[in-house]
Design a protein around this motif. Structure first.
Motif, PDB file in Angstrom:
ATOM      1  N   ALA A 214      40.903  37.193  28.940  1.00 37.27           N
ATOM      2  CA  ALA A 214      39.900  36.654  28.019  1.00 37.27           C
ATOM      3  C   ALA A 214      39.893  35.131  27.994  1.00 37.27           C
ATOM      4  N   VAL A 215      40.976  34.510  28.460  1.00 34.50           N
ATOM      5  CA  VAL A 215      41.131  33.056  28.355  1.00 34.50           C
ATOM      6  C   VAL A 215      40.305  32.360  29.434  1.00 34.50           C
ATOM      7  N   THR A 216      39.518  31.383  29.009  1.00 33.99           N
ATOM      8  CA  THR A 216      38.693  30.607  29.942  1.00 33.99           C
ATOM      9  C   THR A 216      39.398  29.328  30.376  1.00 33.99           C
ATOM     10  N   CYS A 217      40.042  28.651  29.431  1.00 31.19           N
ATOM     11  CA  CYS A 217      40.724  27.399  29.753  1.00 31.19           C
ATOM     12  C   CYS A 217      41.805  27.129  28.713  1.00 31.19           C
ATOM     13  N   VAL A 218      42.948  26.640  29.183  1.00 34.34           N
ATOM     14  CA  VAL A 218      44.070  26.261  28.320  1.00 34.34           C
ATOM     15  C   VAL A 218      44.076  24.744  28.232  1.00 34.34           C
ATOM     16  N   THR A 219      44.157  24.185  27.018  1.00 29.73           N
ATOM     17  CA  THR A 219      43.994  22.737  26.847  1.00 29.73           C
ATOM     18  C   THR A 219      45.181  22.108  26.108  1.00 29.73           C
ATOM     19  N   PRO A 220      46.348  22.042  26.734  1.00 28.18           N
ATOM     20  CA  PRO A 220      47.475  21.359  26.099  1.00 28.18           C
ATOM     21  C   PRO A 220      47.218  19.854  26.016  1.00 28.18           C
ATOM     22  N   ALA A 221      47.649  19.265  24.926  1.00 29.96           N
ATOM     23  CA  ALA A 221      47.486  17.819  24.751  1.00 29.96           C
ATOM     24  C   ALA A 221      48.692  17.092  25.327  1.00 29.96           C
ATOM     25  N   THR A 222      48.445  15.923  25.892  1.00 33.47           N
ATOM     26  CA  THR A 222      49.528  15.069  26.358  1.00 33.47           C
ATOM     27  C   THR A 222      49.018  13.643  26.469  1.00 33.47           C
ATOM     28  N   SER A 223      49.943  12.708  26.435  1.00 36.00           N
ATOM     29  CA  SER A 223      49.586  11.301  26.654  1.00 36.00           C
ATOM     30  C   SER A 223      50.301  10.739  27.873  1.00 36.00           C
ATOM     31  N   LYS A 224      50.859  11.626  28.702  1.00 36.40           N
ATOM     32  CA  LYS A 224      51.611  11.189  29.882  1.00 36.40           C
ATOM     33  C   LYS A 224      51.047  11.840  31.131  1.00 36.40           C
TER      34      LYS A 224
ATOM     35  N   GLY B 218      43.025  22.441  31.248  1.00 33.84           N
ATOM     36  CA  GLY B 218      42.378  21.174  30.929  1.00 33.84           C
ATOM     37  C   GLY B 218      43.291  20.300  30.096  1.00 33.84           C
ATOM     38  N   LEU B 219      42.686  19.477  29.246  1.00 36.63           N
ATOM     39  CA  LEU B 219      43.419  18.487  28.456  1.00 36.63           C
ATOM     40  C   LEU B 219      42.916  18.492  27.026  1.00 36.63           C
ATOM     41  N   GLY B 220      43.835  18.585  26.089  1.00 43.64           N
ATOM     42  CA  GLY B 220      43.521  18.413  24.675  1.00 43.64           C
ATOM     43  C   GLY B 220      43.823  16.990  24.242  1.00 43.64           C
ATOM     44  N   SER B 221      43.281  16.585  23.098  1.00 47.12           N
ATOM     45  CA  SER B 221      43.442  15.181  22.693  1.00 47.12           C
ATOM     46  C   SER B 221      43.907  15.016  21.257  1.00 47.12           C
ATOM     47  N   SER B 222      44.550  16.043  20.732  1.00 42.33           N
ATOM     48  CA  SER B 222      45.193  15.874  19.433  1.00 42.33           C
ATOM     49  C   SER B 222      46.612  15.371  19.671  1.00 42.33           C
ATOM     50  N   ALA B 223      47.464  15.415  18.680  1.00 39.82           N
ATOM     51  CA  ALA B 223      48.890  15.119  18.829  1.00 39.82           C
ATOM     52  C   ALA B 223      49.124  13.762  19.495  1.00 39.82           C
ATOM     53  N   THR B 224      49.941  13.727  20.569  1.00 38.60           N
ATOM     54  CA  THR B 224      50.343  12.445  21.140  1.00 38.60           C
ATOM     55  C   THR B 224      49.173  11.679  21.730  1.00 38.60           C
ATOM     56  N   PHE B 225      48.189  12.370  22.293  1.00 38.99           N
ATOM     57  CA  PHE B 225      47.013  11.677  22.818  1.00 38.99           C
ATOM     58  C   PHE B 225      46.351  10.877  21.699  1.00 38.99           C
ATOM     59  N   ALA B 226      46.189  11.504  20.537  1.00 39.09           N
ATOM     60  CA  ALA B 226      45.558  10.826  19.404  1.00 39.09           C
ATOM     61  C   ALA B 226      46.392   9.648  18.920  1.00 39.09           C
ATOM     62  N   GLN B 227      47.705   9.802  18.954  1.00 40.98           N
ATOM     63  CA  GLN B 227      48.572   8.709  18.517  1.00 40.98           C
ATOM     64  C   GLN B 227      48.425   7.493  19.418  1.00 40.98           C
ATOM     65  N   VAL B 228      48.411   7.721  20.717  1.00 37.15           N
ATOM     66  CA  VAL B 228      48.259   6.604  21.652  1.00 37.15           C
ATOM     67  C   VAL B 228      46.865   5.999  21.546  1.00 37.15           C
ATOM     68  N   ALA B 229      45.850   6.832  21.305  1.00 38.68           N
ATOM     69  CA  ALA B 229      44.476   6.328  21.185  1.00 38.68           C
ATOM     70  C   ALA B 229      44.336   5.341  20.037  1.00 38.68           C
ATOM     71  N   ARG B 230      45.203   5.451  19.044  1.00 43.27           N
ATOM     72  CA  ARG B 230      45.153   4.523  17.906  1.00 43.27           C
ATOM     73  C   ARG B 230      45.880   3.210  18.185  1.00 43.27           C
ATOM     74  N   SER B 231      46.584   3.132  19.300  1.00 49.69           N
ATOM     75  CA  SER B 231      47.376   1.944  19.610  1.00 49.69           C
ATOM     76  C   SER B 231      46.535   0.906  20.348  1.00 49.69           C
ATOM     77  N   GLU B 232      47.129  -0.257  20.561  1.00 48.47           N
ATOM     78  CA  GLU B 232      46.421  -1.323  21.256  1.00 48.47           C
ATOM     79  C   GLU B 232      46.430  -1.113  22.772  1.00 48.47           C
ATOM     80  N   ASP B 233      47.446  -0.448  23.289  1.00 48.83           N
ATOM     81  CA  ASP B 233      47.566  -0.238  24.729  1.00 48.83           C
ATOM     82  C   ASP B 233      47.263   1.228  25.042  1.00 48.83           C
ATOM     83  N   VAL B 234      46.101   1.481  25.624  1.00 51.06           N
ATOM     84  CA  VAL B 234      45.702   2.854  25.944  1.00 51.06           C
ATOM     85  C   VAL B 234      45.758   3.122  27.449  1.00 51.06           C
ATOM     86  N   SER B 235      46.492   2.279  28.179  1.00 44.84           N
ATOM     87  CA  SER B 235      46.556   2.446  29.639  1.00 44.84           C
ATOM     88  C   SER B 235      47.131   3.801  30.019  1.00 44.84           C
TER      89      SER B 235
END
Length: 317
Positions: free
Chosen positions: A272-282, A49-66
């Motif tokens: 045991a792992v159900t889902c892996v959620t690495p964060a990315t903004s690309k 899946g997708l995580g939203s910490s790290a770079t995702f969070a940084q871009v979310a704070r910007s004006e351009d979230v495209s």
């Protein structure tokens, strides 16, 4: 030399185009994304899946979230659904909810968020503040019923976990759990796993960060608790250790075509792992990451070889 930047020409060789309202098309591998069952229900989730910490969070704070629109499109186009977020991740939760509504993806995402209403420096959460934080998450994500809410970093379990369990009993949350990415907190996490009725845990796990293999992951299997994996790249630690080294040829034995897929497949292969959620903004990285949930996964001998290979590299500064 195989790098993350050019990984798509390897991992998406058999691709189809998936068009979305944003006007962009993303390659989606024709091979199916592997799934794992949530132990408490049997519901199948895509393995990556997708995580939203790290770079995702940084871009979310910007004006351009495209770029984040493209990431969410790539997630769904590639067969993924799990999106892990938290109020603590700045604007990530709100921005992702808004984008998903704009693109008509809200119902196609498995929304996993968190609860932590403990004031900074405090130990206890005000129940009213906790409820307000939850209701804010409902509004931001545009859902009357959230898929998963976990107590973030084991904060005031005595107050916040019963609240989540009540929301679940009322039908407003489907699954509940707790998270921790702190090794000193593992004993407390294990205690909660043994004594509380939870559906999920969220933990840090990577090929060079294997402590959870000792007790936590076997206990999750025993107690039928799902596991979301966070920071499978060690945030930036593993990228620093790998540097510009080529991907070993033997990675092809388990269908890893990039270093990202190598790292994701190591943790995804644990039963045991159900889902892996690495964060990315690309979007290109999102598509690459999804490749870690396709094809063959390494067996026990291959996983040992992977760990030994990484352990032999110099530690990151």
């Amino acid at each position: 030399m195989t790098t993350r930047r050019d990984c798509l020409k390897f991992s998406l060789a058999a691709a189809v185009a998936a068009a979305f309202p944003h006007g962009r098309a993303f390659a989606a591998d024709a091979s199916p994304l592997l799934t794992r069952a949530i132990p408490s229900s049997g519901e199948a989730l895509p393995l990556v899946g997708l995580g939203s910490s790290a770079t995702f969070a940084q871009v979310a704070r910007s004006e351009d979230v495209s770029a984040l629109r493209d990431v969410l499109q790539a997630l769904v186009a590639g067969g993924g659904s799990v999106f892990d977020t938290a109020p603590a991740y700045g604007a990530s939760e709100e921005v992702a909810g808004t984008i998903a509504r704009e693109l008509g993806l809200t119902g196609r995402v498995f929304w996993a968020t968190k609860l932590n209403a403990v004031p900074r420096g405090g130990e206890k959460a005000d129940p009213a503040a906790a409820r307000e934080q939850l209701e804010t998450s409902f509004r931001r994500l545009g859902k009357e019923r959230l898929d998963l809410v976990q107590v973030h970093n084991l904060a005031d379990i005595g107050t916040q976990l019963p609240l989540l369990q009540q929301y679940k009993a009322d039908g407003r949350i489907r699954y509940v759990g707790v998270t921790s990415t702190s090794k000193p907190a593992y004993p407390r996490l294990i205690e909660v796993m043994r004594n509380e009725e939870i559906d999920f845990i969220g933990v840090d796990y990577a090929v060079d960060n294997r402590d959870v293999e000792e007790t936590i992951l076997p206990l999750a299997q025993e107690r039928r608790i799902g596991v979301l994996v966070y920071v499978p790249f060690g945030r930036t630690r593993l990228w620093s250790r790998i540097g510009d080294r080529p991907l070993p040829d033997w990675a092809a034995e388990f269908d890893a075509a990039s270093w990202a897929q190598f790292m994701i497949k190591y943790v995804a292969a644990h039963p045991a792992v159900t889902c892996v959620t690495p964060a990315t903004s690309k979007a290109r990285n999102m598509a690459d990451n999804l490749g870690g949930g396709r094809g063959r996964l390494p067996d026990a001998d291959q996983r040992r070889r992977m760990a030994e290979f990484i352990d032999a590299l110099p530690a990151a500064d």
